[in-house]
Design a protein around this motif. Structure first.
Motif, PDB file in Angstrom:
ATOM      1  N   VAL A  25      38.722 -17.677 134.515  1.00 29.88           N
ATOM      2  CA  VAL A  25      39.359 -16.501 133.869  1.00 29.88           C
ATOM      3  C   VAL A  25      40.782 -16.981 133.438  1.00 29.88           C
ATOM      4  O   VAL A  25      41.367 -17.927 134.010  1.00 29.88           O
ATOM      5  CB  VAL A  25      39.444 -15.731 135.069  1.00 29.88           C
ATOM      6  CG1 VAL A  25      40.505 -14.333 134.356  1.00 29.88           C
ATOM      7  CG2 VAL A  25      38.431 -14.614 135.538  1.00 29.88           C
ATOM      8  N   SER A  26      41.199 -16.646 132.266  1.00 30.88           N
ATOM      9  CA  SER A  26      42.309 -16.873 131.621  1.00 30.88           C
ATOM     10  C   SER A  26      42.931 -15.787 131.172  1.00 30.88           C
ATOM     11  O   SER A  26      42.287 -14.714 130.603  1.00 30.88           O
ATOM     12  CB  SER A  26      42.512 -17.775 130.383  1.00 30.88           C
ATOM     13  OG  SER A  26      41.629 -19.060 130.725  1.00 30.88           O
ATOM     14  N   VAL A  27      44.321 -15.448 131.187  1.00 26.32           N
ATOM     15  CA  VAL A  27      44.931 -14.288 130.758  1.00 26.32           C
ATOM     16  C   VAL A  27      46.243 -14.825 129.552  1.00 26.32           C
ATOM     17  O   VAL A  27      46.856 -15.333 130.067  1.00 26.32           O
ATOM     18  CB  VAL A  27      45.488 -13.601 131.797  1.00 26.32           C
ATOM     19  CG1 VAL A  27      46.389 -12.096 131.247  1.00 26.32           C
ATOM     20  CG2 VAL A  27      44.549 -12.922 132.861  1.00 26.32           C
ATOM     21  N   SER A  51      51.026 -16.152 122.903  1.00 29.16           N
ATOM     22  CA  SER A  51      49.659 -16.793 123.243  1.00 29.16           C
ATOM     23  C   SER A  51      49.750 -17.872 124.292  1.00 29.16           C
ATOM     24  O   SER A  51      48.765 -18.766 124.245  1.00 29.16           O
ATOM     25  CB  SER A  51      49.042 -17.288 122.046  1.00 29.16           C
ATOM     26  OG  SER A  51      48.892 -16.305 120.968  1.00 29.16           O
ATOM     27  N   ALA A  52      50.641 -17.835 125.356  1.00 28.85           N
ATOM     28  CA  ALA A  52      50.544 -18.917 126.336  1.00 28.85           C
ATOM     29  C   ALA A  52      49.714 -18.370 127.311  1.00 28.85           C
ATOM     30  O   ALA A  52      49.642 -17.056 127.268  1.00 28.85           O
ATOM     31  CB  ALA A  52      52.054 -19.065 126.964  1.00 28.85           C
ATOM     32  N   ILE A 109      41.158 -12.952 128.709  1.00 27.59           N
ATOM     33  CA  ILE A 109      41.735 -11.585 128.548  1.00 27.59           C
ATOM     34  C   ILE A 109      42.890 -11.669 127.723  1.00 27.59           C
ATOM     35  O   ILE A 109      43.874 -12.446 127.978  1.00 27.59           O
ATOM     36  CB  ILE A 109      41.817 -11.069 129.729  1.00 27.59           C
ATOM     37  CG1 ILE A 109      40.606 -10.928 130.925  1.00 27.59           C
ATOM     38  CG2 ILE A 109      42.493  -9.696 129.740  1.00 27.59           C
ATOM     39  CD1 ILE A 109      40.930 -10.713 132.248  1.00 27.59           C
ATOM     40  N   VAL A 110      42.831 -10.856 126.800  1.00 27.61           N
ATOM     41  CA  VAL A 110      44.133 -10.533 125.889  1.00 27.61           C
ATOM     42  C   VAL A 110      44.587  -9.292 126.044  1.00 27.61           C
ATOM     43  O   VAL A 110      43.935  -8.280 125.383  1.00 27.61           O
ATOM     44  CB  VAL A 110      44.026 -10.929 124.415  1.00 27.61           C
ATOM     45  CG1 VAL A 110      45.107 -10.738 123.479  1.00 27.61           C
ATOM     46  CG2 VAL A 110      43.253 -12.171 124.376  1.00 27.61           C
ATOM     47  N   PRO A 111      45.667  -9.030 127.032  1.00 27.79           N
ATOM     48  CA  PRO A 111      46.015  -7.686 127.479  1.00 27.79           C
ATOM     49  C   PRO A 111      46.323  -6.481 126.157  1.00 27.79           C
ATOM     50  O   PRO A 111      46.807  -7.069 125.194  1.00 27.79           O
ATOM     51  CB  PRO A 111      47.231  -8.008 128.192  1.00 27.79           C
ATOM     52  CG  PRO A 111      46.799  -9.124 128.735  1.00 27.79           C
ATOM     53  CD  PRO A 111      46.328  -9.957 127.657  1.00 27.79           C
ATOM     54  N   TRP A 163      44.103 -22.137 122.927  1.00 26.47           N
ATOM     55  CA  TRP A 163      43.656 -23.074 123.900  1.00 26.47           C
ATOM     56  C   TRP A 163      41.994 -23.074 123.733  1.00 26.47           C
ATOM     57  O   TRP A 163      41.165 -24.153 123.754  1.00 26.47           O
ATOM     58  CB  TRP A 163      43.844 -23.027 125.386  1.00 26.47           C
ATOM     59  CG  TRP A 163      43.492 -21.771 125.996  1.00 26.47           C
ATOM     60  CD1 TRP A 163      42.125 -21.222 126.754  1.00 26.47           C
ATOM     61  CD2 TRP A 163      44.354 -20.308 126.092  1.00 26.47           C
ATOM     62  NE1 TRP A 163      42.271 -19.962 126.969  1.00 26.47           N
ATOM     63  CE2 TRP A 163      43.502 -19.480 126.425  1.00 26.47           C
ATOM     64  CE3 TRP A 163      45.474 -20.091 125.593  1.00 26.47           C
ATOM     65  CZ2 TRP A 163      44.128 -17.942 126.835  1.00 26.47           C
ATOM     66  CZ3 TRP A 163      45.741 -18.633 125.592  1.00 26.47           C
ATOM     67  CH2 TRP A 163      45.272 -17.770 126.471  1.00 26.47           C
ATOM     68  N   GLU A 164      41.299 -21.994 123.478  1.00 27.46           N
ATOM     69  CA  GLU A 164      39.890 -22.090 123.111  1.00 27.46           C
ATOM     70  C   GLU A 164      39.622 -22.373 121.508  1.00 27.46           C
ATOM     71  O   GLU A 164      38.649 -23.023 121.499  1.00 27.46           O
ATOM     72  CB  GLU A 164      39.236 -20.593 123.450  1.00 27.46           C
ATOM     73  CG  GLU A 164      39.197 -20.323 124.747  1.00 27.46           C
ATOM     74  CD  GLU A 164      38.250 -20.719 125.736  1.00 27.46           C
ATOM     75  OE1 GLU A 164      37.957 -21.858 125.336  1.00 27.46           O
ATOM     76  OE2 GLU A 164      38.236 -20.316 127.018  1.00 27.46           O
TER      77      GLU A 164
END
Length: 411
Positions: free
Chosen positions: A77-79, A84-85, A194-196, A252-253
């Motif tokens: 999981v990445s948030v 975009s950090a 996840i991009v809030p 990063w993706e």
């Protein structure tokens, strides 16, 4: 020999047909496409099956691609935060590996196996009138075709369906050439980014027609910047838009996707649907009853990756219910009890999935953050994708979440 008709040749319909066949039932399977048409068609899903669901396939000897498909050993999981950090970035290890096989490969292969084993396959897009005709000729009719006219027979269960509208716009691309995550190049993992306020991007290894590949899967909040794929018909334009959004929100993706290309001309998919639980019994005009299967009766948003898992678990529950029932009639009471048996696994999935569609409350953000420092928390969250019932004990309630984190931190 009892005669059973299954309409729909997806994960649940085929798994159930092959399972019943192995128990000596006379099974007719109705599909709107041939195996060759499925193979040469468009991708159908973003399936990632976890250990329990894979076990149901193994029990029936249907794990034909297990040695070829990538072994998914983790779930990360990445948030994304400002600029975009990455605010959060971790990976939990799965107790048993997961796998993804392109449904074009699996459904076509299973369909051919069903026929080779003596099953009757009818290529026909069934309507309600067809089922009315067939109902009296079979001991049981099951509807496993989750789209089209037949679904309208099963009324929406409003008490179990909090959303009336789609909660995400879905866009899928199957690609070759994705590089490894530099942090964990030594094992395969599903990545949930996840991009809030914007949506989520899932990246998952898969086996497709041309071998190993990866799935790039955007879930965009309706009306937001990722809700941009409606009307995009050209596959290369679809991929370009996928990558453009990755570069903007998840660099990063994107950094490992600069050389990707589509696996094939049918490697993209876009759409949306409202998550819905339906009444499991459909009533035909002539008075006959049919039983709904898997996403005909419980259609969750794919944000938690449960679709094919739930379909496998539904087929396993129905198979056991049919075999245990012996030669008694498959009446309304039996149909309801068979669905209730499946709902025991479907209810936790539905509760968790609907929760994940809403903005996360503070205690959930705390859990996700703590998983970056406490590996047992990351591992437990990852394994919840295999057994969503576990989330009841630490995910929904702020007090349970904080007590759990305290117990892990003090261990």
């Amino acid at each position: 020999m009892r005669k059973i008709l299954i309409v729909g040749a997806g994960q649940s319909g085929l798994q159930l047909a092959l399972g019943l066949q192995s128990h000596g039932y006379e099974v007719t399977l109705m599909s709107n496409r041939t195996a060759d048409e499925i193979r040469s068609g468009r991708v159908m899903s973003t399936q990632c099956m976890f250990d329990t669901a894979l076990g149901h396939e193994r029990d029936l000897g249907l794990n034909f691609w297990e040695s070829q498909a990538p072994r998914i050993e983790g779930l990360g999981v990445s948030v994304a935060g400002p600029e975009s950090a990455r605010l959060i970035d971790w990976v939990g290890k799965l107790d048993g590996y997961a796998q993804s096989v392109d449904q074009r490969v699996k459904m076509a292969g299973w369909m051919e196996t069903f026929v080779q084993r003596g099953g009757q396959l009818v290529i026909h897009g069934a309507a309600v009138g067809d089922l009315d005709y067939f109902a009296g000729r079979y001991d049981l009719v099951l509807v496993a075709a989750g789209k089209g006219e037949l679904v309208s027979m099963f009324g929406r269960d409003a008490a179990r369906s909090p959303y009336a509208e789609p909660q995400r716009a879905l866009a899928v691309a199957y690609v070759h050439g994705l590089g490894p995550r530099p942090e964990h190049p030594d094992f395969d993992a599903v990545r949930c980014n996840i991009v809030p306020g914007v949506g989520e991007l899932f990246v998952m290894p898969t086996l497709t027609l041309g071998g190993r590949a990866d799935i790039l899967f955007w879930e965009g909040i309706p009306g937001g910047p990722v809700d941009a794929f409606q009307g995009v018909k050209d596959p290369s334009e679809h991929l370009a838009l996928t990558l453009e959004l990755m570069e903007k929100f998840l660099p990063w993706e994107y950094a490992r996707a600069t050389r990707v290309e589509l696996t094939d001309a049918g490697g993209t998919l876009a759409g949306r649907y409202a998550p819905t639980v339906r009444n499991p019994i459909g009533r035909l005009p002539g008075g006959g009853l049919v039983l709904g299967v898997a996403d005909v009766v419980v259609a969750n948003d794919p944000i938690t990756g449960q679709g094919s898992n739930s379909a496998s678990k539904c087929a396993a529950a129905y198979l056991a219910a049919i075999v245990e029932h012996g030669d008694r009639p498959f009446d309304e009471e039996w149909m309801r009890s068979a669905f209730d048996r499946y709902w025991k696994t479907a209810e936790p999935v539905t509760k968790w999935t609907n929760a994940m569609l809403a903005p996360p409350p503070e205690h959930v953000l705390n859990l996700l953050g703590a998983a970056g420092q406490l590996q047992p928390v990351a591992d437990r969250f990852a394994n919840g994708f295999d057994d969503p019932a576990d989330f009841e004990d630490f995910f929904f309630d702020p007090e349970k979440a904080s007590a759990y984190l305290a117990s892990v931190a003090g261990a």
